[in-house]
Scaffold this motif. Structure first.
Motif, PDB file in Angstrom:
ATOM      1  N   GLU A  74       0.927  -1.214   0.059  1.00  0.00           N
ATOM      2  CA  GLU A  74      -0.011   0.198  -0.159  1.00  0.00           C
ATOM      3  C   GLU A  74       0.686   1.091  -0.093  1.00  0.00           C
ATOM      4  O   GLU A  74       1.729   1.214   0.768  1.00  0.00           O
ATOM      5  N   LYS A 118     -11.233   5.550   2.407  1.00  0.00           N
ATOM      6  CA  LYS A 118     -10.720   4.639   3.518  1.00  0.00           C
ATOM      7  C   LYS A 118     -11.820   4.357   4.479  1.00  0.00           C
ATOM      8  O   LYS A 118     -12.546   5.158   5.217  1.00  0.00           O
ATOM      9  N   LYS A 155      -5.262   2.712   3.784  1.00  0.00           N
ATOM     10  CA  LYS A 155      -6.611   2.964   3.437  1.00  0.00           C
ATOM     11  C   LYS A 155      -7.690   2.140   4.132  1.00  0.00           C
ATOM     12  O   LYS A 155      -8.690   1.932   3.689  1.00  0.00           O
ATOM     13  N   TRP A 171      -4.760   4.383  -6.142  1.00  0.00           N
ATOM     14  CA  TRP A 171      -4.888   4.246  -4.862  1.00  0.00           C
ATOM     15  C   TRP A 171      -5.178   5.580  -4.124  1.00  0.00           C
ATOM     16  O   TRP A 171      -5.837   5.462  -2.877  1.00  0.00           O
ATOM     17  N   ALA A 189      -9.977  -1.550   1.641  1.00  0.00           N
ATOM     18  CA  ALA A 189      -9.098  -1.624   0.636  1.00  0.00           C
ATOM     19  C   ALA A 189      -8.038  -2.638   0.628  1.00  0.00           C
ATOM     20  O   ALA A 189      -7.971  -3.184  -0.431  1.00  0.00           O
TER      21      ALA A 189
END
Length: 373
Positions: free
Chosen positions: A90, A256, A94, A251, A98
């Motif tokens: 990542e 979130k 998030k 991304w 996610a």
């Protein structure tokens, strides 16, 4: 010699290894979160212990770890058998929708009928057999088309965990303990937790989810279609040279949000979520009181001491001391104390106030003291 059981067919373990663990500051930091620490004194970090628990269930070549880019080197050093295709990085946190959703979207493209199980990197479970029995039943429920979770049978009126209110038993082949989920309940106050314990129909929410990957993604899409679209775009490019460019574009725009709100609670409301009661020891090591309890076995007279070079003199004291400095720490007549001594920060509190450590982290953020975070 007893032959170990075979890994489960079609099953893939996913370990989301994110979060700072702000209630464990100053031990847990952005560059060294709690899953990279040995908090049990076993010689294994929480992440390594999670891997060792899952490897016999899914096979070590079928474990995917989702973590931050900054933690890749540390994660791979602790997990030398982790293969490159099973590392998902990542660019920024998030939350769990996610992380788990991307893992599901990647894996379903590689293996359309895959069943995935998501297990946090920072939980402590010593009863391997009990854990495996619960996972086997959860996989059976997933094969029947449900999304399954594993709820932990409460041993006390804990206020640091969320709860699952159990519904009616279900007739699912090879999952005799499966019951429907009536609702999820946020962390309660003490009197409410005591009523849950007395009721007997409440389980601790362990945050473990087992499902066919396509079923999980369908549920996610019903709740957050834009988030699913972004994850699908990422997954489509993941195993191609376009990955980097697509990650940089998609991304940062992902919503979130925790998987509890996008999958678990909507699935429960629709009658698609089942829970398997887990009659095994479990703790998410959410604060320093949990660490003290792990080491004392629940007794009030013990002092847990962690740290390779810890130097502690104690008289009539209990609680936990974690030292990374080698500095001499003397405790006299203090009970349920928490002392965390690091090279640049010292924390002193009590077990009763351990949940409030997060407020210190929040205050440091507001004051711009990122150097100690």
């Amino acid at each position: 010699m007893v032959t170990p059981p075979e890994p489960l067919a079609r099953f893939y373990s996913v370990i989301p290894a994110g979060g700072i663990g702000s209630r464990l500051w100053p031990l847990s930091r952005a560059d060294a979160p709690k899953f990279l620490h040995d908090l049990t004194g076993s010689g294994s970090t929480l992440l390594r212990a999670t891997w060792d628990r899952l490897a016999p269930i899914s096979g070590p070549d079928r474990i995917m770890v989702v973590t931050g880019r900054a933690h890749r080197a540390a994660v791979e050093a602790q997990l030398p058998d982790l293969t490159d295709p099973n590392v998902v990085l990542e660019s920024e946190p998030k939350d769990s929708s996610a992380a788990i959703g991307l893992a599901a979207a990647i894996l379903v493209r590689r293996e359309p009928d895959v069943i995935i199980g998501s297990f946090a990197a920072d939980h402590v479970i010593s009863d391997q057999r009990g854990f495996r029995r619960a996972v086997v039943e959860a996989v059976a429920a997933a094969e029947a088309g449900y999304i399954a979770t594993i709820g932990i049978t409460p041993t006390d009126a804990a206020i640091g965990f969320g709860y699952i209110h159990c519904g009616e038993p279900l007739d699912i082949a090879d999952a005799p303990r499966a019951v429907s989920v009536d609702s999820f309940v946020e962390k309660p106050d003490l009197s409410t937790a005591q009523s849950y314990l007395a009721d007997g129909n409440y389980l601790w929410n362990g945050g473990m989810f087992i499902s066919r990957a396509d079923v999980l993604l369908t549920q996610l899409g019903e709740t957050e279609p834009q988030l699913l679209a972004g994850l699908e775009e990422l997954a489509e490019a993941w195993d191609t040279p376009r990955r980097g460019a697509v990650v940089d574009k998609v991304w940062p725009e992902l919503k979130k949000i925790a998987i509890d709100y996008t999958v678990a609670e909507p699935a429960a409301a629709a009658g698609r979520l089942v829970v398997i009661p887990g009659d095994f020891d479990w703790d998410d090591v959410g604060d320093f009181a949990a660490i003290a309890k792990l080491h004392s076995g629940g007794r009030k007279s013990d002092l847990a001491i962690l740290g390779e070079n810890a130097r502690v003199l104690a008289d009539a004291s209990s609680g936990v001391v974690i030292s990374q400095t080698g500095r001499l720490i003397s405790l006299i007549g203090v009970t349920d104390i928490v002392v965390v001594d690091t090279p640049d920060a010292l924390l002193v509190t009590t077990s009763a106030n351990a949940q409030r450590v997060k407020s210190v982290v929040d205050a440091l953020k507001l004051s711009g003291r990122s150097d100690v975070l």
